[in-house]
Design a protein around this motif. Structure first.
Motif, PDB file in Angstrom:
ATOM      1  N   ASN A   1      36.721  -9.509 -39.876  1.00 27.23           N
ATOM      2  CA  ASN A   1      37.678  -8.653 -40.586  1.00 27.23           C
ATOM      3  C   ASN A   1      38.763  -9.476 -41.294  1.00 27.23           C
TER       4      ASN A   1
ATOM      5  N   THR B   1      42.507  -7.889 -42.969  1.00 29.05           N
ATOM      6  CA  THR B   1      42.977  -6.940 -41.956  1.00 29.05           C
ATOM      7  C   THR B   1      43.306  -7.592 -40.620  1.00 29.05           C
ATOM      8  N   GLY B   2      43.407  -8.916 -40.606  1.00 28.37           N
ATOM      9  CA  GLY B   2      44.104  -9.590 -39.522  1.00 28.37           C
ATOM     10  C   GLY B   2      45.589  -9.593 -39.825  1.00 28.37           C
TER      11      GLY B   2
ATOM     12  N   VAL C   1      47.672  -4.640 -41.535  1.00 28.27           N
ATOM     13  CA  VAL C   1      47.239  -3.406 -40.853  1.00 28.27           C
ATOM     14  C   VAL C   1      47.418  -2.257 -41.832  1.00 28.27           C
TER      15      VAL C   1
ATOM     16  N   HIS D   1      48.647 -13.066 -36.287  1.00 26.05           N
ATOM     17  CA  HIS D   1      48.071 -11.949 -37.025  1.00 26.05           C
ATOM     18  C   HIS D   1      48.750 -10.638 -36.645  1.00 26.05           C
ATOM     19  N   THR D   2      48.931  -9.782 -37.627  1.00 26.90           N
ATOM     20  CA  THR D   2      49.556  -8.485 -37.397  1.00 26.90           C
ATOM     21  C   THR D   2      48.712  -7.611 -36.494  1.00 26.90           C
ATOM     22  N   ASN D   3      47.387  -7.700 -36.616  1.00 24.94           N
ATOM     23  CA  ASN D   3      46.559  -6.768 -35.845  1.00 24.94           C
ATOM     24  C   ASN D   3      46.506  -7.088 -34.358  1.00 24.94           C
TER      25      ASN D   3
ATOM     26  N   ALA E   1      48.514  -1.567 -34.222  1.00 27.18           N
ATOM     27  CA  ALA E   1      47.317  -0.819 -34.598  1.00 27.18           C
ATOM     28  C   ALA E   1      47.752   0.563 -35.064  1.00 27.18           C
TER      29      ALA E   1
ATOM     30  N   ASN F   1      45.491  -4.903 -30.041  1.00 23.83           N
ATOM     31  CA  ASN F   1      44.337  -5.245 -30.861  1.00 23.83           C
ATOM     32  C   ASN F   1      43.248  -4.192 -30.652  1.00 23.83           C
TER      33      ASN F   1
ATOM     34  N   ILE G   1      41.411  -0.235 -32.143  1.00 25.77           N
ATOM     35  CA  ILE G   1      40.977   0.430 -33.371  1.00 25.77           C
ATOM     36  C   ILE G   1      40.461   1.820 -33.058  1.00 25.77           C
TER      37      ILE G   1
ATOM     38  N   ARG H   1      39.515  -5.518 -31.873  1.00 23.29           N
ATOM     39  CA  ARG H   1      39.754  -5.192 -33.266  1.00 23.29           C
ATOM     40  C   ARG H   1      39.314  -6.313 -34.195  1.00 23.29           C
ATOM     41  N   CYS H   2      39.513  -7.543 -33.758  1.00 22.74           N
ATOM     42  CA  CYS H   2      39.181  -8.689 -34.598  1.00 22.74           C
ATOM     43  C   CYS H   2      37.680  -8.788 -34.869  1.00 22.74           C
TER      44      CYS H   2
END
Length: 303
Positions: A93, A147-148, A151, A195-197, A201, A246, A248, A296-297
């Motif tokens: 991602n 998308t790391g 978000v 990373h934001t993710n 979320a 992290n 989804i 999520r990653c």
């Protein structure tokens, strides 16, 4: 709109309808962890990565396969082969993202990950099979790990771009434009976050998981919490460390996270997710989490 001003962003975002597009993806893609091992370059700015001796490639492969099987119960989920030359490729991602009718190729910070952007099979799938238009950001100089770093609230067309060595302001602008977003909030991640993710979320456009210690400025946390109230779930440092942020939503009623993250959830967090209409489903991913990312990653979304 692309801004660092939290008040301006919140005022604008509150007036945006949830008509940008589907809140969750129509399919997902993954990349197998073939050759899974410590990537020294990535470890330089990812404090979540384990030591080399903690990597178990066979266990990571089995867990990754189980994750695909679980997702396939909800949406179509395909998996591309991995490559021992790209040990971080199981986190696709960061490199590939989609919006309606287009796919975006990101610019990775580290050379070991830049190799992933050159994969002809993944590009061929999006461009040749799905007939998506290509927006290639991989050859320009500004890091923008898709998308790391970014978000996205897909229902509203909102972006939350955490700036770090993995994404600078120009990289955020390029992603904002490539994905056609209506408004993006720029902010600095806390020191040590990459990373934001990992710290945020947005779930099906109606709830948010927020790791409060992951943001340099508390005003950003307050802004996100206000936008998603009453369904903003502020996670504790223990939940944050276990990758609970992290997560989804691949459907309107389920939030997915690793089993370690699920075990870390407090009763208050679980109740808040239930109040937002989500049940929690988990998959054991401890071997994969040695690589510095979690559930999520591993998920590339297809819109």
């Amino acid at each position: 709109m692309l801004t660092r001003d939290t008040a301006t962003f919140l005022d604008h975002a509150r007036r945006i309808d949830t008509d940008f597009g589907p809140a969750t993806a129509r399919a997902a893609f993954m990349v197998a962890p073939d050759g899974f091992r410590l990537a020294e370059q990535s470890a330089a700015d990812n404090r979540y990565m384990a030591e080399a001796g903690s990597f178990d490639a066979a266990r990571a492969s089995a867990q990754h396969r189980e994750l695909q099987r679980a997702f396939a119960e909800v949406i179509p989920t395909i998996c591309f082969a991995g490559d021992p030359a790209t040990p971080d490729a199981l986190f696709p991602n960061n490199v590939f993202a989609t919006a309606a009718g287009r796919y975006v190729v990101g610019r990775m910070r580290h050379p070991v990950r830049q190799r992933e952007a050159a994969r002809d099979d993944i590009r061929g799938f999006f461009g040749g099979v799905l007939d998506y238009a290509e927006i290639d950001l991989s050859t320009q100089p500004h890091p923008c790990e898709l998308t790391g770093a970014l978000v996205i609230d897909r229902a509203r067309g909102l972006g939350f771009a955490g700036l770090s060595e993995r994404c600078d302001e120009e990289g955020a602008r390029l992603m904002h434009e490539a994905l056609g977003l209506r408004a993006t909030l720029l902010f600095d991640l806390a020191e040590g976050e990459y990373h934001t993710n990992v710290v945020l979320a947005v779930l099906a456009g109606r709830a948010a998981l927020v790791c409060t210690k992951g943001f340099a400025d508390p005003k950003v946390v307050d802004t996100i919490a206000a936008l998603y109230a009453p369904h903003a779930v502020l996670l504790s440092p223990a939940e944050h460390a276990a990758f609970a942020g992290n997560a989804i939503a691949l459907s309107d009623d389920v939030v997915w996270m690793s089993a370690h993250a699920g075990r870390s959830l407090t009763a208050t967090s679980r109740e808040a997710l239930a109040a937002a209409g989500f049940q929690v489903r988990t998959v054991e991913l401890d071997a994969i989490e040695a690589g510095g990312g979690s559930l999520r990653c591993c998920v590339g979304e297809i819109y």
